[in-house]
Design a protein around this motif. Sequence first.
Motif: not given
Length: 135
Positions: A2, A16, A22, A24, A56-57, A60, A63, A67
């Motif tokens: 990221t 988390q 994830c 996010w 994170q996933c 994206m 995700c 999010e």
Amino acid sequence: MTTRALPPVTTLTEAQQRGWECVWCQAALGIGLGDDLGEQRARPSRGAAYSWFPRQCPDMVACQAREADVTATGRPERPLPTLGELTWDQAAGRACVWCKKPLDRGAVPAGVIREQDGAHCLDTEVWAGPCCSGG
């Protein structure tokens, strides 16, 4: 990896912080799933410093959609059933957590049902099929 700055560790759930969800979108990340964002070190003004391990996933785009839903509603899009509501196959990861159809391919993590019986952790990772995950 990221390019976004990680959120403050104090705003994250334990799952988390440990990389189980994830960082996010709060989607459950199974073993070997998700992108490791590296060990992070937190140094609180009081108490001892500690490490946390965000992930994170891998997808994206999905995700970011999750999010946005979490940000808008304050919670993930669909609440999970209780452990007692699952069939044996759902609890074992062989059937979709939502529709109970057998999972043979295309399953995605739907989350972790967190329950305890005294000192015994009964946390159960559940899965959704393409039929119910939009995949």
